[in-house]
Design a protein around this motif. Structure first.
Motif, PDB file in Angstrom:
ATOM      1  N   LEU A 181      30.807  53.763  35.947  1.00  0.00           N
ATOM      2  CA  LEU A 181      31.825  55.166  36.478  1.00  0.00           C
ATOM      3  C   LEU A 181      33.014  54.795  37.067  1.00  0.00           C
ATOM      4  CD1 LEU A 181      28.770  57.515  37.322  1.00  0.00           C
ATOM      5  CD2 LEU A 181      30.295  57.682  35.126  1.00  0.00           C
ATOM      6  N   ARG A 182      33.206  53.929  38.004  1.00  0.00           N
ATOM      7  CA  ARG A 182      33.908  53.570  38.750  1.00  0.00           C
ATOM      8  C   ARG A 182      35.190  52.928  37.878  1.00  0.00           C
ATOM      9  NH1 ARG A 182      34.744  52.482  44.472  1.00  0.00           N
ATOM     10  NH2 ARG A 182      37.166  52.614  44.702  1.00  0.00           N
ATOM     11  N   ILE A 183      34.917  51.958  37.002  1.00  0.00           N
ATOM     12  CA  ILE A 183      35.733  51.271  36.060  1.00  0.00           C
ATOM     13  C   ILE A 183      36.392  52.197  35.265  1.00  0.00           C
ATOM     14  CG2 ILE A 183      35.812  49.467  34.300  1.00  0.00           C
ATOM     15  CD1 ILE A 183      35.713  48.419  37.310  1.00  0.00           C
ATOM     16  N   MET A 184      35.540  53.020  34.651  1.00  0.00           N
ATOM     17  CA  MET A 184      36.039  54.026  33.763  1.00  0.00           C
ATOM     18  C   MET A 184      37.094  54.975  34.578  1.00  0.00           C
ATOM     19  SD  MET A 184      36.202  55.266  30.891  1.00  0.00           S
ATOM     20  CE  MET A 184      35.095  55.876  29.710  1.00  0.00           C
ATOM     21  N   ASN A 185      36.943  55.188  35.727  1.00  0.00           N
ATOM     22  CA  ASN A 185      37.874  56.036  36.347  1.00  0.00           C
ATOM     23  C   ASN A 185      39.058  55.291  36.818  1.00  0.00           C
ATOM     24  OD1 ASN A 185      39.015  58.230  37.702  1.00  0.00           O
ATOM     25  ND2 ASN A 185      37.954  57.507  39.711  1.00  0.00           N
ATOM     26  N   ILE A 186      38.821  53.939  37.173  1.00  0.00           N
ATOM     27  CA  ILE A 186      40.170  53.205  37.584  1.00  0.00           C
ATOM     28  C   ILE A 186      40.892  52.620  36.166  1.00  0.00           C
ATOM     29  CG2 ILE A 186      40.732  50.793  38.419  1.00  0.00           C
ATOM     30  CD1 ILE A 186      38.233  51.135  40.360  1.00  0.00           C
ATOM     31  N   ARG A 187      40.137  52.233  35.256  1.00  0.00           N
ATOM     32  CA  ARG A 187      40.935  51.720  34.271  1.00  0.00           C
ATOM     33  C   ARG A 187      41.078  52.414  33.057  1.00  0.00           C
ATOM     34  NH1 ARG A 187      38.468  45.847  33.926  1.00  0.00           N
ATOM     35  NH2 ARG A 187      39.090  46.128  31.749  1.00  0.00           N
ATOM     36  N   GLY A 188      40.030  53.370  32.800  1.00  0.00           N
ATOM     37  CA  GLY A 188      39.898  54.340  31.525  1.00  0.00           C
ATOM     38  C   GLY A 188      41.431  55.161  31.534  1.00  0.00           C
ATOM     39  N   THR A 189      41.786  55.716  32.465  1.00  0.00           N
ATOM     40  CA  THR A 189      42.811  56.613  32.665  1.00  0.00           C
ATOM     41  C   THR A 189      44.100  55.894  32.018  1.00  0.00           C
ATOM     42  OG1 THR A 189      42.312  57.852  34.462  1.00  0.00           O
ATOM     43  CG2 THR A 189      44.579  58.121  33.883  1.00  0.00           C
ATOM     44  N   GLN A 190      44.245  54.662  32.272  1.00  0.00           N
ATOM     45  CA  GLN A 190      45.385  53.799  31.966  1.00  0.00           C
ATOM     46  C   GLN A 190      45.183  53.500  30.396  1.00  0.00           C
ATOM     47  OE1 GLN A 190      48.234  52.997  33.436  1.00  0.00           O
ATOM     48  NE2 GLN A 190      48.931  52.526  31.690  1.00  0.00           N
ATOM     49  N   ALA A 191      43.944  52.983  30.180  1.00  0.00           N
ATOM     50  CA  ALA A 191      43.699  52.915  28.811  1.00  0.00           C
ATOM     51  C   ALA A 191      43.889  54.111  27.689  1.00  0.00           C
ATOM     52  CB  ALA A 191      42.026  52.221  28.407  1.00  0.00           C
ATOM     53  N   TYR A 192      43.480  55.180  28.175  1.00  0.00           N
ATOM     54  CA  TYR A 192      43.958  56.343  27.718  1.00  0.00           C
ATOM     55  C   TYR A 192      45.353  56.644  27.138  1.00  0.00           C
ATOM     56  CZ  TYR A 192      43.756  61.482  26.392  1.00  0.00           C
ATOM     57  OH  TYR A 192      44.064  62.546  25.997  1.00  0.00           O
ATOM     58  N   ARG A 193      45.925  56.468  28.270  1.00  0.00           N
ATOM     59  CA  ARG A 193      47.614  56.605  28.070  1.00  0.00           C
ATOM     60  C   ARG A 193      48.056  55.549  27.153  1.00  0.00           C
ATOM     61  NH1 ARG A 193      48.301  57.022  34.606  1.00  0.00           N
ATOM     62  NH2 ARG A 193      47.890  59.190  34.716  1.00  0.00           N
ATOM     63  N   ASP A 194      47.417  54.352  27.215  1.00  0.00           N
ATOM     64  CA  ASP A 194      47.988  53.361  26.337  1.00  0.00           C
ATOM     65  C   ASP A 194      47.215  53.470  25.007  1.00  0.00           C
ATOM     66  OD1 ASP A 194      49.452  52.309  28.344  1.00  0.00           O
ATOM     67  OD2 ASP A 194      47.900  50.626  28.836  1.00  0.00           O
ATOM     68  N   GLY A 195      46.261  54.373  24.772  1.00  0.00           N
ATOM     69  CA  GLY A 195      45.823  54.723  23.531  1.00  0.00           C
ATOM     70  C   GLY A 195      44.761  53.284  23.248  1.00  0.00           C
ATOM     71  N   HIS A 198      38.651  42.506  42.944  1.00  0.00           N
ATOM     72  CA  HIS A 198      38.378  43.641  43.523  1.00  0.00           C
ATOM     73  C   HIS A 198      37.490  44.585  42.825  1.00  0.00           C
ATOM     74  CE1 HIS A 198      39.395  47.604  45.419  1.00  0.00           C
ATOM     75  NE2 HIS A 198      39.357  48.104  44.354  1.00  0.00           N
ATOM     76  N   GLU A 199      37.324  44.393  41.414  1.00  0.00           N
ATOM     77  CA  GLU A 199      36.236  44.913  40.716  1.00  0.00           C
ATOM     78  C   GLU A 199      34.807  44.509  40.864  1.00  0.00           C
ATOM     79  OE1 GLU A 199      37.379  45.048  36.521  1.00  0.00           O
ATOM     80  OE2 GLU A 199      38.958  46.389  37.097  1.00  0.00           O
ATOM     81  N   ARG A 200      34.856  43.030  41.147  1.00  0.00           N
ATOM     82  CA  ARG A 200      33.707  42.287  41.401  1.00  0.00           C
ATOM     83  C   ARG A 200      33.124  42.721  42.860  1.00  0.00           C
ATOM     84  NH1 ARG A 200      34.928  37.731  39.221  1.00  0.00           N
ATOM     85  NH2 ARG A 200      36.496  37.239  40.828  1.00  0.00           N
ATOM     86  N   LYS A 201      33.898  42.834  43.759  1.00  0.00           N
ATOM     87  CA  LYS A 201      33.750  43.350  45.028  1.00  0.00           C
ATOM     88  C   LYS A 201      33.089  44.726  45.270  1.00  0.00           C
ATOM     89  CE  LYS A 201      35.207  44.008  49.792  1.00  0.00           C
ATOM     90  NZ  LYS A 201      34.192  44.874  49.979  1.00  0.00           N
ATOM     91  N   ILE A 202      33.804  45.690  44.111  1.00  0.00           N
ATOM     92  CA  ILE A 202      33.084  46.938  43.999  1.00  0.00           C
ATOM     93  C   ILE A 202      31.776  47.065  43.546  1.00  0.00           C
ATOM     94  CG2 ILE A 202      33.433  49.054  42.659  1.00  0.00           C
ATOM     95  CD1 ILE A 202      36.327  48.868  43.014  1.00  0.00           C
ATOM     96  N   LYS A 203      31.504  46.366  42.671  1.00  0.00           N
ATOM     97  CA  LYS A 203      30.068  46.132  41.870  1.00  0.00           C
ATOM     98  C   LYS A 203      29.222  45.393  42.778  1.00  0.00           C
ATOM     99  CE  LYS A 203      27.821  44.326  37.722  1.00  0.00           C
ATOM    100  NZ  LYS A 203      27.897  43.603  36.662  1.00  0.00           N
ATOM    101  N   GLN A 204      29.634  44.417  43.688  1.00  0.00           N
ATOM    102  CA  GLN A 204      28.482  43.840  44.773  1.00  0.00           C
ATOM    103  C   GLN A 204      28.152  44.982  45.545  1.00  0.00           C
ATOM    104  OE1 GLN A 204      30.671  40.433  45.966  1.00  0.00           O
ATOM    105  NE2 GLN A 204      29.893  39.245  44.279  1.00  0.00           N
ATOM    106  N   ASP A 205      29.223  45.804  46.190  1.00  0.00           N
ATOM    107  CA  ASP A 205      29.014  46.773  47.364  1.00  0.00           C
ATOM    108  C   ASP A 205      28.260  47.906  46.348  1.00  0.00           C
ATOM    109  OD1 ASP A 205      30.622  45.311  49.065  1.00  0.00           O
ATOM    110  OD2 ASP A 205      32.210  46.567  48.619  1.00  0.00           O
TER     111      ASP A 205
END
Length: 78
Positions: free
Chosen positions: A43-57, A20-27
């Motif tokens: 920016l999109r990856i930070m939005n998608i996975r950054g929130t979860q990473a922040y919650r997990d510390g 999914h992330e590879r497709k986002i990048k290609q698009d």
């Protein structure tokens, strides 16, 4: 199938996320060009996975993405 066995649920989820992330990048690169598309991708990856990473510390992930954004930005802005 991987290594002659079916993928586990966790492995499938990881593989699907990567695809999914590879497709986002290609698009985004196709739509905006290499530099700006890569910047938007991070920016999109930070939005998608950054929130979860922040919650997990997981500050290392956030630091790595911020560094990648800075690198792309500095290349693009000269």
């Amino acid at each position: 199938m991987s290594a002659g066995r079916p993928l586990t649920k966790v492995e499938r989820k990881k593989m699907n996320r990567a695809e999914h992330e590879r497709k986002i990048k290609q698009d985004l690169i196709a739509q905006h060009g290499k530099d700006l598309g890569t910047f938007y991708y991070w920016l999109r990856i930070m939005n998608i996975r950054g929130t979860q990473a922040y919650r997990d510390g997981d500050v290392k992930f956030i630091h790595d993405v911020a560094l990648a954004l800075q690198n792309v930005y500095s290349r693009h802005s000269g």
